[in-house]
Write an enzyme that holds these catalytic residues in place. Structure first.
Site, mmCIF file in Angstrom:
data_model
loop_
_atom_site.group_PDB
_atom_site.id
_atom_site.type_symbol
_atom_site.label_atom_id
_atom_site.label_comp_id
_atom_site.label_asym_id
_atom_site.label_seq_id
_atom_site.Cartn_x
_atom_site.Cartn_y
_atom_site.Cartn_z
ATOM 1 N N LYS A 13 14.174 -9.581 3.791
ATOM 2 C CA LYS A 13 14.430 -9.329 5.147
ATOM 3 C C LYS A 13 13.376 -10.178 6.124
ATOM 4 O O LYS A 13 13.859 -10.705 7.111
ATOM 5 C CB LYS A 13 14.367 -7.883 5.452
ATOM 6 C CG LYS A 13 15.434 -6.920 4.985
ATOM 7 C CD LYS A 13 15.206 -5.423 5.615
ATOM 8 C CE LYS A 13 13.822 -4.665 5.403
ATOM 9 N NZ LYS A 13 13.524 -4.472 3.958
ATOM 10 N N ARG A 88 15.181 2.263 9.717
ATOM 11 C CA ARG A 88 15.123 2.933 8.522
ATOM 12 C C ARG A 88 15.565 4.135 8.084
ATOM 13 O O ARG A 88 15.501 4.591 7.171
ATOM 14 C CB ARG A 88 13.530 2.693 8.068
ATOM 15 C CG ARG A 88 13.309 1.530 7.229
ATOM 16 C CD ARG A 88 11.813 1.552 6.865
ATOM 17 N NE ARG A 88 11.202 0.778 6.050
ATOM 18 C CZ ARG A 88 10.480 -0.224 6.020
ATOM 19 N NH1 ARG A 88 10.693 -1.163 7.252
ATOM 20 N NH2 ARG A 88 9.946 -1.005 5.192
ATOM 21 N N ARG A 127 3.501 -11.225 -4.771
ATOM 22 C CA ARG A 127 3.978 -11.866 -3.370
ATOM 23 C C ARG A 127 2.568 -11.937 -2.462
ATOM 24 O O ARG A 127 1.730 -10.984 -2.625
ATOM 25 C CB ARG A 127 4.808 -10.518 -2.469
ATOM 26 C CG ARG A 127 5.038 -11.180 -1.156
ATOM 27 C CD ARG A 127 6.271 -10.085 -0.552
ATOM 28 N NE ARG A 127 5.845 -8.990 -0.092
ATOM 29 C CZ ARG A 127 6.613 -8.052 0.692
ATOM 30 N NH1 ARG A 127 7.995 -8.742 0.877
ATOM 31 N NH2 ARG A 127 6.384 -6.891 0.916
ATOM 32 N N ARG A 160 -0.379 -7.844 0.289
ATOM 33 C CA ARG A 160 -0.161 -6.413 1.040
ATOM 34 C C ARG A 160 -0.788 -5.228 0.236
ATOM 35 O O ARG A 160 -0.447 -5.320 -1.246
ATOM 36 C CB ARG A 160 1.148 -6.172 1.253
ATOM 37 C CG ARG A 160 1.465 -6.757 2.772
ATOM 38 C CD ARG A 160 2.909 -6.788 3.086
ATOM 39 N NE ARG A 160 3.446 -5.617 2.926
ATOM 40 C CZ ARG A 160 4.915 -5.108 3.397
ATOM 41 N NH1 ARG A 160 5.529 -5.956 3.854
ATOM 42 N NH2 ARG A 160 5.098 -3.793 3.434
ATOM 43 N N ARG A 171 8.010 3.056 -2.227
ATOM 44 C CA ARG A 171 8.626 2.418 -1.319
ATOM 45 C C ARG A 171 10.251 2.448 -1.620
ATOM 46 O O ARG A 171 10.957 2.507 -0.777
ATOM 47 C CB ARG A 171 8.047 1.133 -1.085
ATOM 48 C CG ARG A 171 6.717 1.133 -0.081
ATOM 49 C CD ARG A 171 6.013 0.007 -0.205
ATOM 50 N NE ARG A 171 6.552 -1.062 0.557
ATOM 51 C CZ ARG A 171 6.567 -2.613 0.248
ATOM 52 N NH1 ARG A 171 5.668 -2.979 -0.692
ATOM 53 N NH2 ARG A 171 7.051 -3.427 0.995
#
Ligand code: AMP
Length: 220
Positions: A13, A88, A127, A160, A171
């Site tokens: 996203k 969300r 990531r 992160r 998550r």
């Protein structure tokens, strides 16, 4: 034009919202980035949301809706924006509709970036993100030219804290329980369009731009 990008954590996203907003000249509103900035600055908001983020839980709707409402009132959002990571929950989706209705606007399309669950886990571990311009890299599939340095702006790359395996699992659980129903919300309104998020970054962006065109001028 007001667009919503939907998809699980790791669907891309952020990357796509940055590209689409640049291509279409729209503001990019990323709720996660706004929260992370608040945490880094140590503001009151940052202090109140940090524990939720560390756990991989959602920040309460009231706080999130207030944050987005303030951001949406900034001048760069006058003619439209791309929402990334918001809404969300159904509650947030309804609140967003209200905010836009009050300025005689509406969401034009909700784009669902579809990626299989097993792929999401792979993407999130490994990531790296630029601290300055938020561009994401992946140590296996899209590494930066110089380790820990952003190709685009030279900024420092970081991982992160909520990309740790256990938090990622939480998550994803939260996503399927609380955010997946938002897809139906936009489907019922006939605003949902799905694109294959497994394609390369440029191809996904192209697919999104294509589905935003009126049916009569779409490729293929
Ligand atoms: P993201 O960068 O979009 O993955 O968001 C990182 C974290 O910020 C999430 O795991 C939540 O804790 C919080 N967050 C971001 N957007 C929202 C939202 N719309 N509603 C509630 N919490 C959010």
């Amino acid at each position: 034009m007001f667009l919503v990008l939907l998809g699980a954590p790791g669907a891309g996203k952020g990357t796509q919202a940055a590209m689409i907003s640049r291509k279409l000249g729209l503001a990019h509103i990323a709720s996660g980035d706004l929260f992370r900035q608040a945490v880094e600055k140590g503001t009151k908001l940052g202090q109140s949301v940090k524990a939720y983020m560390d756990k991989g839980a959602l920040v309460p709707d009231e706080v999130t809706i207030q944050l987005i409402s303030e951001r949406l009132n900034e001048p760069d959002c006058k003619t439209g924006c791309v929402f990334d990571g918001f809404p969300r929950t159904i509650e947030q989706a309804k609140a967003l509709d209200k905010m836009l209705t009050s300025r005689k606007e509406a969401i034009d399309k909700a784009v669902y970036i579809e990626v299989p669950e097993e792929e999401l886990l792979k993407r999130l571990s490994g990531r790296w993100i630029c601290r300055q311009c938020q561009v994401p890299y992946h140590e296996l599939t899209s590494p930066p030219k110089v380790p820990r340095k952003c190709d685009r702006c030279g900024g420092e790359l970081y991982q992160r804290s909520d990309d740790a395996v256990e938090t990622v699992k939480e998550r994803l659980k939260v996503y399927f329980a609380q955010t997946a129903p938002v897809l139906d919300y936009y489907k019922t309104m006939d605003k949902l369009i799905a694109v294959n998020g497994k394609l390369g970054i440029e191809d996904v962006a192209e697919a999104i731009i294509d589905v935003l065109k009126p049916k009569s001028v779409r490729a293929g």
